[in-house]
Design a protein around this motif. Structure first.
Motif, short mmCIF file in Angstrom:
data_model
loop_
_atom_site.label_atom_id
_atom_site.label_comp_id
_atom_site.label_asym_id
_atom_site.label_seq_id
_atom_site.Cartn_x
_atom_site.Cartn_y
_atom_site.Cartn_z
N HIS A 191 -14.27 39.21 3.10
CA HIS A 191 -14.99 38.72 4.29
C HIS A 191 -14.24 37.53 4.92
N HIS A 227 -11.58 37.10 8.49
CA HIS A 227 -11.80 36.16 9.60
C HIS A 227 -10.48 35.61 10.16
N HIS A 241 -18.24 37.74 14.19
CA HIS A 241 -18.81 38.84 13.40
C HIS A 241 -19.04 40.06 14.30
N TYR A 275 -14.60 42.94 13.98
CA TYR A 275 -14.42 42.19 12.74
C TYR A 275 -14.85 43.04 11.53
ZN ZN Z 1 -18.29 35.45 8.29
#
Ligand code: ZN
Length: 242
Positions: A198, A202, A208, A212
């Protein structure tokens, strides 16, 4: 006649009608009154944009007393590490034991399962256990971060292991740094692994957005079960050792 004076000040604490504590907080950037639950201090916090709005905030909190009571009664209580407890480590269950004459925590594999032994009592014991878990978190998360950096063709980042109040991790693509909560190491391995994916994802996209999540999916496939797991068990992990 009295001159006007704000009745309440930033940091004041008072008892609600249901006996729970309400802490008053002024945040000049707040746009309106809000109430949040602080599970660590076990109190409700009313945030107002100015000291003069605190009285209104107190009245508002009184109308929400029932909701506050329910939230605080169901909040998981902070639990220091103690001998006899069992704690998860990447899907393994580890029994905690106290041992006289032992300093830092040491993991021992016994026929009936792994045991983590440390010396000391009370806070000192809890701290030694926490230090050991932090070390495991660092080892695991550094390795997984490197793995996902390679997968995405990304340059190295600075990784720190922290103890944030509610977040699991954060990524600053600009500073090329990632922070993880050590507590995730108490979750199953695939959940801790998901957190690394996760945060590394980024670096590609800071938001988000669907784009993504497509990056995350490219790394680990279906991420929903892991997000669900954190949603359901997160508060518990944040309370252990606190
Ligand atoms: Zn995040």
């Amino acid at each position: 006649m009295k001159l006007f004076q704000p009745r309440y000040r930033d940091g004041d604490r008072l008892a609600l009608s249901n006996g729970h504590t309400l802490r008053l907080s002024v945040n000049k950037r707040a746009r309106r009154l809000s109430i949040r639950i602080d599970t660590r201090s076990r109190e409700a916090v009313v945030v107002a944009p100015s000291a003069s709005a605190l009285a209104q905030g107190v009245a508002f909190a009184q109308t929400k007393a029932e909701w506050i009571g329910e939230k605080l009664d169901h909040a998981v209580e902070g639990q220091p590490f103690k001998p006899g407890m069992t704690v998860g480590l990447l899907g393994r269950t580890i029994r905690l034991e106290g041992a006289a004459g032992v300093g830092a925590a040491r993991l021992i594999d016994l026929p009936d399962g792994p045991v983590l032994r440390a010396g000391g009592e009370g806070d000192a014991y809890s701290r030694r256990i926490e230090n050991w878990f932090r070390k495991q978190a660092r080892l695991f998360l550094l390795e997984r971060t490197e793995h996902y950096l390679k997968a995405l063709g990304q340059a190295p980042v600075r990784v720190s292991i922290v103890d944030t109040r509610s977040r699991w991790g954060s990524c600053s693509p600009h500073n090329r740094s990632i922070r993880y909560s050590w507590r995730v190491v108490m979750a199953p391995e695939r959940v801790a692994d998901y957190l690394a994916a996760h945060e590394v994802a980024h670096l590609v996209r800071a938001d988000h957005s669907p784009e993504y999540w497509a990056v995350v999916e490219g790394l680990i496939g279906d991420h929903k079960p892991m997000r669900q797991w954190l949603k359901h068990h997160g508060a518990q992990l944040h309370a252990i050792g606190a």
